[in-house]
Design an enzyme around this catalytic site. Structure first.
Site, mmCIF file in Angstrom:
data_model
loop_
_atom_site.group_PDB
_atom_site.id
_atom_site.type_symbol
_atom_site.label_atom_id
_atom_site.label_comp_id
_atom_site.label_asym_id
_atom_site.label_seq_id
_atom_site.Cartn_x
_atom_site.Cartn_y
_atom_site.Cartn_z
ATOM 1 N N SER A 86 -2.506 3.076 -8.915
ATOM 2 C CA SER A 86 -3.529 3.642 -8.045
ATOM 3 C C SER A 86 -3.190 3.268 -6.607
ATOM 4 C CB SER A 86 -4.908 3.078 -8.402
ATOM 5 O OG SER A 86 -5.868 3.395 -7.410
ATOM 6 N N TYR A 110 -9.969 -4.270 -10.656
ATOM 7 C CA TYR A 110 -9.153 -3.096 -10.953
ATOM 8 C C TYR A 110 -7.981 -3.002 -9.977
ATOM 9 C CZ TYR A 110 -7.963 1.921 -11.032
ATOM 10 O OH TYR A 110 -7.311 3.129 -11.086
ATOM 11 N N LYS A 137 -3.906 -3.239 -10.708
ATOM 12 C CA LYS A 137 -2.947 -2.195 -10.334
ATOM 13 C C LYS A 137 -1.838 -2.775 -9.460
ATOM 14 C CE LYS A 137 -4.842 1.164 -12.585
ATOM 15 N NZ LYS A 137 -4.183 1.682 -13.811
#
Length: 267
Positions: free
Chosen positions: A146, A159, A163
């Site tokens: 991402s 998160y 990533k």
């Protein structure tokens, strides 16, 4: 010799795609199959996975499909072995499975944190660990990360950290596997309209009518992500490894557009 059109073809190569029931994963499976690859696909969403599988079979692609939670290392190992038995040694691994929820870190429980780590990091390591020993030399791994791996992500702190961890893992793995000619890269999308992202976009305000979503003034599509994945899987990217390609309409280069969405904080 120059660039040749057939360098993009993946004729008779075998690809594993995780999280393939919808969104970027489904688009990647379709894209690789359209270039001649045979596809082993998995996801937890049985009904959606069956629809994707049926379409691939209808296109003439050889398919191996299983309902699978890639957070389960033993189940992943069994899936990969079954895929090899059905289709042959693996040439391409697309680690697409992942997910998140919108919450400030202080509102995220330790259980929620562990779930995000498993969903976005262990899913990748499980698949790499099981696939690489059964992968052809000269193959490739594409990890879907991402743009949040590159900058601060209020409401998505764990998160984003995972990533970024996958990006670092990718770079190290590229060095470890380079001797076998196995290339390892990341594709880093920004918010892409999918069924899974709709709620996240609404919660974070990323799709507010008051803001253009990217410097290109439009959202990306799952097929645009799939196109970059296909490029990295092909011989056109034969000297590309250990890197990350944002699919973000210029978001990383012009990240300040997000400042007003997050109270002015962009790093």
């Amino acid at each position: 010799m120059g660039v040749q059109p057939d360098q993009l073809l993946l004729t008779d190569r075998v690809a594993i795609v995780t999280g393939a029931a919808q969104g970027i994963g489904a688009a990647a499976a379709r894209g690789l199959a359209s270039l001649g690859a045979h596809i082993a696909l998995c996801d937890r969403m049985e009904g959606h996975l069956a629809v994707v599988c049926e379409a691939l079979v209808g296109s003439g692609c050889r398919v191996h499909s299983e309902v699978l939670d890639v957070r389960d290392g033993e189940a992943v190992e069994e899936f990969v072995q079954a895929a090899v038995a059905a289709l042959g040694p693996i040439d391409i691994l697309v680690n697409n499975a992942g997910g998140t929820f919108h919450a400030l870190f202080v509102d995220t429980s330790s259980k929620g944190e562990a779930a995000l780590i498993a969903e976005n990091f262990r899913t990748v390591t499980n698949c790499v660990r099981s696939t690489v020993p059964l992968m052809n030399d000269g193959g490739c791994i594409v990890n879907v990360t991402s743009v949040e791996a590159f900058h601060a992500a209020p409401g998505f702190a764990v998160y984003a950290a995972m990533k970024a961890a996958v990006q670092q893992f990718t770079q190290s793995l590229a060095l470890e596997l380079g001797g076998r000619g196995i290339r390892v890269n990341c594709v880093a999308p920004d918010m892409i309209p999918t069924a899974g992202d709709a709620g996240l976009a609404e919660a974070s305000g990323a799709l507010s009518a008051d803001h253009h979503p990217t410097p290109l003034r439009r959202m990306g599509t799952v097929d645009e992500c799939a196109a970059v994945i296909a490029f990295l899987a092909s011989d056109l990217a034969g000297f590309v490894t250990g890197t990350s390609i944002p699919v973000d309409g210029g978001t990383v280069a012009g990240a300040t557009w997000k400042a007003s969405l997050h109270g002015g904080f962009v790093m």
